[in-house]
Scaffold this active site. Sequence first.
Site, PDB file in Angstrom:
ATOM      1  N   TYR A  47     -15.698  14.566 -32.503  1.00  0.00           N
ATOM      2  CA  TYR A  47     -17.263  14.957 -32.261  1.00  0.00           C
ATOM      3  C   TYR A  47     -17.430  15.956 -31.122  1.00  0.00           C
ATOM      4  O   TYR A  47     -16.847  16.426 -30.362  1.00  0.00           O
ATOM      5  CB  TYR A  47     -18.006  13.223 -31.804  1.00  0.00           C
ATOM      6  CG  TYR A  47     -18.015  12.693 -30.950  1.00  0.00           C
ATOM      7  CD1 TYR A  47     -17.515  13.265 -29.230  1.00  0.00           C
ATOM      8  CD2 TYR A  47     -18.251  11.347 -30.646  1.00  0.00           C
ATOM      9  CE1 TYR A  47     -17.518  12.414 -28.508  1.00  0.00           C
ATOM     10  CE2 TYR A  47     -18.403  10.388 -29.667  1.00  0.00           C
ATOM     11  CZ  TYR A  47     -17.806  11.062 -28.366  1.00  0.00           C
ATOM     12  OH  TYR A  47     -17.983  10.070 -27.350  1.00  0.00           O
ATOM     13  N   GLU A  48     -18.950  16.287 -31.211  1.00  0.00           N
ATOM     14  CA  GLU A  48     -19.280  17.380 -30.448  1.00  0.00           C
ATOM     15  C   GLU A  48     -18.557  19.010 -30.820  1.00  0.00           C
ATOM     16  O   GLU A  48     -18.135  19.560 -30.027  1.00  0.00           O
ATOM     17  CB  GLU A  48     -19.186  17.264 -29.024  1.00  0.00           C
ATOM     18  CG  GLU A  48     -20.292  17.307 -27.942  1.00  0.00           C
ATOM     19  CD  GLU A  48     -21.566  16.997 -28.968  1.00  0.00           C
ATOM     20  OE1 GLU A  48     -21.783  15.941 -29.252  1.00  0.00           O
ATOM     21  OE2 GLU A  48     -22.446  17.960 -29.286  1.00  0.00           O
ATOM     22  N   GLY A  49     -18.236  18.955 -32.074  1.00  0.00           N
ATOM     23  CA  GLY A  49     -17.289  19.825 -32.676  1.00  0.00           C
ATOM     24  C   GLY A  49     -15.860  19.604 -32.326  1.00  0.00           C
ATOM     25  O   GLY A  49     -15.284  19.558 -31.314  1.00  0.00           O
TER      26      GLY A  49
END
Lengths: 562, 562
Positions: free
Chosen positions: A425-427
């Site tokens: 997550y978050e890239g």
Amino acid sequence: MTYRAPLSDFSRILKHVVGYDRVAETALFEEASPETVEAVLGEAAKMCEEVMAPLQRNGDLDPARLENGVVRTSRGFAEGYKAIAEGGWIASSAPPEFGGMGLPMTVTTCVNDMMSGACLALQLNPLMSQGQIEALEHHASDALKAVYLPKLVTGEWAGTMNLTEPQAGSDVGALTSKAEPLGDGSYAITGQKIFISWGDNDFTGNVCHLVLARLPDAVPGTKGISLFLVPKLIPDAAGDPGERNSLRVVSLEHKTGLHGSPTCVMSYEGARGWLVGEPNDGMRAMFTMMNNARLGVGVQGIGVADAATQHALSYAQERKQGRSETGTILGHADVRRMLAEMKADTYAARAIALTLAVAIDMSRATGDAAWTARAGVLTPIAKAFGTDTGIEVASKGVQVHGGMGYIEETGAAQFLRDVRVTAIYEGTNGIQAMDLVGRKLMDGGEAVFALIEEIESHAEVAKAHLPELAEAVWQATETLRETTEALLKRDMADRFGGAVPYLRAFARVLGADAHLRSACAEGGGAVERLARFYITRMLPEHVGLCAQARAGDLIPAEDFAA
Amino acid sequence: MTYRAPLSDFSRILKHVVGYDRVAETALFEEASPETVEAVLGEAAKMCEEVMAPLQRNGDLDPARLENGVVRTSRGFAEGYKAIAEGGWIASSAPPEFGGMGLPMTVTTCVNDMMSGACLALQLNPLMSQGQIEALEHHASDALKAVYLPKLVTGEWAGTMNLTEPQAGSDVGALTSKAEPLGDGSYAITGQKIFISWGDNDFTGNVCHLVLARLPDAVPGTKGISLFLVPKLIPDAAGDPGERNSLRVVSLEHKTGLHGSPTCVMSYEGARGWLVGEPNDGMRAMFTMMNNARLGVGVQGIGVADAATQHALSYAQERKQGRSETGTILGHADVRRMLAEMKADTYAARAIALTLAVAIDMSRATGDAAWTARAGVLTPIAKAFGTDTGIEVASKGVQVHGGMGYIEETGAAQFLRDVRVTAIYEGTNGIQAMDLVGRKLMDGGEAVFALIEEIESHAEVAKAHLPELAEAVWQATETLRETTEALLKRDMADRFGGAVPYLRAFARVLGADAHLRSACAEGGGAVERLARFYITRMLPEHVGLCAQARAGDLIPAEDFAA
């Protein structure tokens, strides 16, 4: 199971590695003297150890659930959240004018690290609020700030980020949620969002969603995306939670771990929202919160790595085994090898994250573009290496436990299951690496080479104290320089094909720098032995990684057809 | 989700890498011609794809459970087991006199690989029987063989291994289960055993436990351990299941994965058992089944790696992403990098396992001590590298899925959770590495150096075809030779401290040999590109690994005290 906050590591890194003094010497952070920071971290440590850590297993054993459209959170999480909020730990860097402590990001990073180690699932909630606060602070109108920021900073209300849609993950530009002007300055938001962490809870007075959507006249792709603030309860004239907005939690995901954190499918059905920033400029505001969140997520990995190391070490110290020297499995060289790798990598990842935090603080305090560029380079490294370290360390923690590691009651596997998502997550960590070799090398490598120079100058100084180790670090840094030069000559597909190993090689060198400087400062003893372990055993990984990075993109898509 | 058996990889490896022809040329295996083997594997593949693969998710979604002391297995597992048994796949290497096919271990290894990829939790059941059959074949009395072997080989009965006790895991010598002679040639077995895979089921007519225990006069440690066969139902005069024995399943473990395989706590309460082998010589018999099982467990990792790769590739081919060349995420160099690593390592691990299987077959067929020594060296490598590969590949499979990888419904995480235990059971991978640098170097390195010579001679031949790749393999093999020489000069603690990286460096070189020979044989195209990918990108990892191996044991136990 107990968790002890790593205060001595923070102190060593702030003093000997990242040069925190420079932050405290700026006008902006003059109140955050090293002594004050120490006191603040001591308070946060107490809360993490005493309040949050006892909740860690509850998230797994008593997961968040959806009952008649309402999220019910894990046992004790409401009280834990209250303690976080009352301590001022929701957003300790938020500006005093909105109720924050105005502390440097360096301090907030230490606090996030401890909260993650103590109870990751619960910590994810304030981390989301932190991102939202930062985005509103920089991009929202004064009217929005006045209503929302004070309540977010105190934790009375919580914030979320709504980016992903079923067909638009890493490819944010593919999103289709719509925003139609209602004529009164507000917009009607319609669409479905997925993977929304803490999309609802039963312990804050409101939940405020930052939602990416398209205005009616928007162009396709990322240039037609705008950002909206969409509260669950619409504030009334007094700013108190009022009318229920047209949005709901459709379902919670059934995840591999992090069961204490409700991951929601959200449906917006003409929900009222307010524009944050300019129309069609949502990506810029989103990057404000994403950069903050990337450091935050990297630190999640580090916090869990520390907790998993403590947990495994405690097992190794207790697990009797007759024939070894110590009478426990610590007598086995291979068990010590695993634990030493866990400690050494956690220290390296933590030093990298705090180096980034200092760069962010210096950038804000001085406005110096070099600090901003430094932060840009370090952001993807801190995120990817921090989270990879969390996963590897937690997996080694399972291994130290032997057969007991696979039995859920010991809790070793929970660390691994919980932290696994942080690489996604978050890239994803692949996206981080592409950011490093793509966007972050667009300056022709200027910021990277400046960092390399600095590491080499540290190694030069260290040659007087620990010549052999210093030479190894200097050589590895040179290899990183050559690899960077080679990448700069390649086309993007080749760079991207070598991006992940390049990022990891970079982290290996940064970690070596941190260990070397710590050993030079504290000379002899366990700190030096751990540095020696890292530099002679773990740093050499950079050779293979740099070779991979230079090899580029070798397998065409058609080779996967058969 | 579909599973396709990797028949073309088997064919390529048998033909170009492991020289299966030599096995078929021996008198013992003269009936197992390459053509016969191909037909046999085709049959097994069909069963795996059509019967077992559809059961894989059931193990996770509908776990084995204990109801009133009886194990109830996952939906469809009974039918799946029946198909395995009817196909003759329980133990295809078992001797024809007891109903087996007498096939080489090489063939059984391919079958185990496919069964593991199709449904790991179910495959673990026949794998346990295979070990028991081998132990009984070599160590049991003719009377025991006559009663048990035919029923185990057909799958009418199942077998288990009972080694571990709460205080005796890797330290087998600490076990305390007791065996008291009953005067009629049988013994009363009393004790508690834990981590007993498939300790019971609801689809075989009997469950036969091989139990390690101590005779009344036994010395402490491993020299006082004997092996007993303890059936759930005591065979009557006709050899049919009779009276219920005094043993029971106390509970099932709550594990991270492999939920379809019941992991039992077993209680023996004066249960009747029969001695297998000589008194106090149980460790020798145990090693017979353990060596078999170590190859078998390594292959579990490989089977899952293949299935996870297929699963991730299928997602990557379907997941649309607008801006990439292919229109899917396969257009991203980093996604292809992950998938190529997954394919290349699965191939390497599979070639290593089959090299070991051929050595076992040649040792049996020729009695040549050099083949036995070769098998000894390769056993810990095949086990540890096969299972590490299973875990790494499954974790990359999760990563390829992005956010969907963390959602249990996609099945990507199940591969990771299921395969995680393979690095732990049947001797942790740390124990494997200690076996390699300890016991397996006790010949002064003779067997290892013979293998190194052979790889270098392959590389010499390959220089005519692929000079650059061949040179890289030759150089890496030299580094491995030097590292081996260095280890031979170190004391055991230092060797053990470097054992895990040494084993992995060895696997890297063996994998490079396999890729190089395959590329030379099939020249050009995807096989050569994958070999180039492995040799230029993955083999260089050996540099760091060899440096680690040579660094030895650096952190004393007291450094973990603070």
